[in-house]
Design an enzyme around this catalytic site. Structure first.
Site, mmCIF file in Angstrom:
data_model
loop_
_atom_site.group_PDB
_atom_site.id
_atom_site.type_symbol
_atom_site.label_atom_id
_atom_site.label_comp_id
_atom_site.label_asym_id
_atom_site.label_seq_id
_atom_site.Cartn_x
_atom_site.Cartn_y
_atom_site.Cartn_z
ATOM 1 N N GLU A 386 54.177 33.305 28.068
ATOM 2 C CA GLU A 386 53.415 34.543 27.879
ATOM 3 C C GLU A 386 54.357 35.749 27.823
ATOM 4 O OE1 GLU A 386 50.085 34.831 30.570
ATOM 5 O OE2 GLU A 386 49.767 32.679 30.535
ATOM 6 N N MET A 452 44.052 30.850 24.979
ATOM 7 C CA MET A 452 43.560 31.523 26.184
ATOM 8 C C MET A 452 42.548 32.618 25.829
ATOM 9 S SD MET A 452 46.999 31.576 28.572
ATOM 10 C CE MET A 452 48.077 32.324 27.357
ATOM 11 N N TYR A 454 40.253 34.363 27.017
ATOM 12 C CA TYR A 454 39.691 35.061 28.176
ATOM 13 C C TYR A 454 40.654 36.174 28.549
ATOM 14 C CZ TYR A 454 42.544 31.190 30.055
ATOM 15 O OH TYR A 454 43.536 30.272 30.271
ATOM 16 N N TRP A 592 40.515 27.399 33.065
ATOM 17 C CA TRP A 592 41.327 27.890 34.179
ATOM 18 C C TRP A 592 40.371 28.332 35.277
ATOM 19 C CZ3 TRP A 592 46.483 28.182 35.292
ATOM 20 C CH2 TRP A 592 46.820 28.913 36.431
#
Length: 612
Positions: A386, A452, A454, A592
């Site tokens: 990331e 990802m 979210y 997650w």
């Protein structure tokens, strides 16, 4: 995108490292005559370049019991103990002293025990003393060498209830005495030869076998590589999980404050409804993969009631902790595959250096994943960078092609028999993070992407506007264009990523603001709503009762209670998202992380039902 490691620091139990003046150590040693009836031997059990794990074994070779023991040694400058277990370790300069705990000082004739430590540097111990005298290896050598690891066992003559194992011999400077045969990490036999037939097994069941050698001084060496065996017979029905990937992240640190363990996957019913687990996170240091919390990963002892198998860990067991529990879980649910995930929000800073030498990075990762103590636990590797060539906790400038090059190196090193995956940004905006790296080119080397989808919006923008953190689609008034699942998936497809290599991300938590005066999205706020572990974040299992959903926007639920505003996914919105994922031809979904779900796993159930 702000989520990866949401709990921050955790307390590490079982470690003691004290620094005392040398004067305080005087008198700890027993008379030198006691040393003639005991030995102390040293082995380096793991080495990760800048650090290592060491183990001392003390054995009573006399005819009377020892009431205490003290081991002393010298390290060269630059080498030190950083943490220890099963002994109180102190230092004065480069001189180190380890003294028994209150509960392990007594040693019967013929008995032995071990204590261990993590160290930094590259040096080896010298000038060993046990209770003030020789360690029975001369003044500068700490005992004789431990035996090498035997060869990885081979399996033959597999039946419903038995298997024959054989392995190549270990070596030792003073000779091999016998071998311990370990089934699923627990000793089942000790033999003098290099073969063993294990019987009394259950039909149609998966087992993992390793072997460990013992020399004539009763020192044990490292365990061999692991061999997986499935007995014949039993049911051949496929698992009830369908053909879609259903993957959950299990956090290493969850065993502390969250009190969430591998066994919770069994008691919640979730293990039967998933296909894959990502174990998070390994660290990336100096461009290399490393284990992060060694205590939680492979040393924490589980009691019988805490253990997946119902069997308590023993103090001298070769593998304990989360890794051993995952091994037991896979034996119980053979359809589950486990990947070791490296990086995450907190640990992504090391990827830039890794990208400078991708082959060396990949080699270090495989060494961790294939460590002989747990090689049978992991079926692949997941990289959570990331973000390549963009900013997360820190900014990376390694270039557009760095992620593709790193992915290619991992596939080359791991080969086709391992899964190689990556968690990636879901920033679908024009010129955003998806455009910053060659995700299309890298996908050829990877089995799938965990997109990802979210953390698009949250109280990291303290004054709002309130918005769902995991919108499936865009909507009128969305704070940022391209910040939604549909736009992210469409952009990745446009770059050549096959739909079947894309997994839709679900958060098992909500993001919220306080100081909000309107129920509908788009309201102003004054800051982050209170959360159990972090302001602005709360688990679904708490929110479903403390602030029930009052509406939906862009396929995600939201809730307004008091002056707090939260957004999160519910079983109903997850069901709709899974239908969308199937219609898009996606490979499945991931989430997650496990501990945010209810004790009966209602969110995992919604994913499973929605994808079937």
């Amino acid at each position: 995108m702000r989520l990866r490691r949401r709990l921050g620091h955790r307390a590490i139990a079982g470690f003691t490292t004290l620094l005392l003046p040398f004067a305080a150590l005087v008198g700890l040693a027993s008379p030198a005559s006691a040393a003639t009836s005991a030995t102390a031997t040293y082995a380096k059990t793991q080495d990760w370049g800048s650090g290592f794990e060491g183990k001392w074994t003390v054995k009573n070779t006399g005819t009377t019991a020892l009431s205490s023991w003290t081991v002393e040694w010298d390290f060269p400058s630059g080498t030190s103990v950083t943490s220890a277990w099963d002994a109180d370790v102190t230092s004065s300069g480069t001189h180190w002293t380890a003294k028994n705990k209150s509960w392990n000082g007594t040693l019967a004739p013929g008995a032995s025990l071990s204590f261990g430590f993590n160290g930094s540097g590259t040096g080896s111990p010298a000038n060993c003393k046990l209770n003030g005298g020789s360690c029975d290896g001369g003044p500068t050598v700490p005992g004789d060498n431990a035996p090498s690891a035997p060869g990885k066992p081979t399996a033959s003559d597999v039946t419903n209830t038995s298997v024959k194992l054989a392995w190549s011999a270990a070596t030792d400077d003073k000779g091999i005495k016998n071998y311990d045969v370990l089934r699923d990490g627990a000793k089942v036999a000790t033999v003098t030869g290099t073969s063993y037939s294990d019987s009394g097994l259950t039909a149609g069941t998966d087992y993992s076998y390793t072997v460990q050698a013992r020399d004539t001084a009763d020192q044990t060496g490292p365990v061999s590589g692991a061999t997986a065996v499935r007995t014949t017979g039993g049911t051949t029905d496929p698992p009830p999980t369908g053909d879609k990937v259903k993957l959950g992240y299990f956090t290493e640190w969850g065993v502390y404050g969250r009190n969430y363990h591998v066994k919770n996957l069994v008691t919640s019913g979730s293990a039967a409804k998933i296909t894959h687990i990502n174990y998070a996170f390994g660290n990336v240091k100096n461009g290399q993969c490393t284990v992060d919390d060694t205590y939680a990963a492979y040393d924490k002892a589980y009691t019988a009631d805490q253990s997946v198998s119902g069997t308590a860990d023993s103090w001298d067991q070769p593998l304990r902790g989360n890794f051993n529990q995952l091994r037991q879980l896979k034996a119980k649910y053979p359809h589950i595959k486990v990947l070791y995930s490296f990086g995450g929000w907190t640990y992504s800073g090391g990827f830039g250096q890794a990208a400078q030498n991708p082959a060396a990075f990949a080699k270090s990762c495989k060494a961790v994943v294939e460590d002989p103590r747990w090689a049978d636990v992991f079926d692949g590797i997941d990289i959570d960078w990331e973000y390549p060539n963009a900013c997360g906790l820190s900014c990376d400038t390694s270039g557009f092609s760095s992620f593709k090059t790193l992915s290619q190196a991992l596939r080359t090193e791991f080969g086709s028999n391992y899964l190689v995956t990556a968690a990636i940004t879901a920033d679908g905006s024009s010129g955003g993070k998806i455009d910053a790296a060659d995700y299309g080119g890298a996908s050829a080397s990877l089995d799938w992407y965990n997109v990802m989808t979210y953390d698009y919006f949250g109280a990291f923008d303290a004054d709002g506007p309130t918005a769902p953190h995991s919108p499936l689609t865009s909507y009128s008034g969305i704070p940022a264009a391209g910040f939604n699942s549909a736009d992210a998936i469409a952009k990745l497809k446009s770059k050549g990523v096959p739909a079947k290599k894309l997994l839709l991300g679900i958060g098992f938590y909500g993001r919220g603001w306080t100081g909000v005066t309107q129920a509908a999205p788009g309201g102003a706020a004054t800051g982050a709503a209170p959360g159990t572990y972090e302001a602005g974040i709360e688990d679904y299992k708490i929110l479903k009762s403390s602030c029930p959903a009052t509406g939906t926007i862009a396929g995600t639920a939201y809730a307004y209670c008091g002056n707090n505003w939260w957004s999160y996914d519910t079983p109903a919105t997850i069901g709709s998202k899974m239908t969308w994922a199937k219609n898009q031809g996606l490979g499945g979904a991931f989430f997650w992380e496990f501990s945010g779900d209810t004790t009966n796993g209602e969110l995992v159930t919604a994913i499973n039902n929605g994808l079937n």
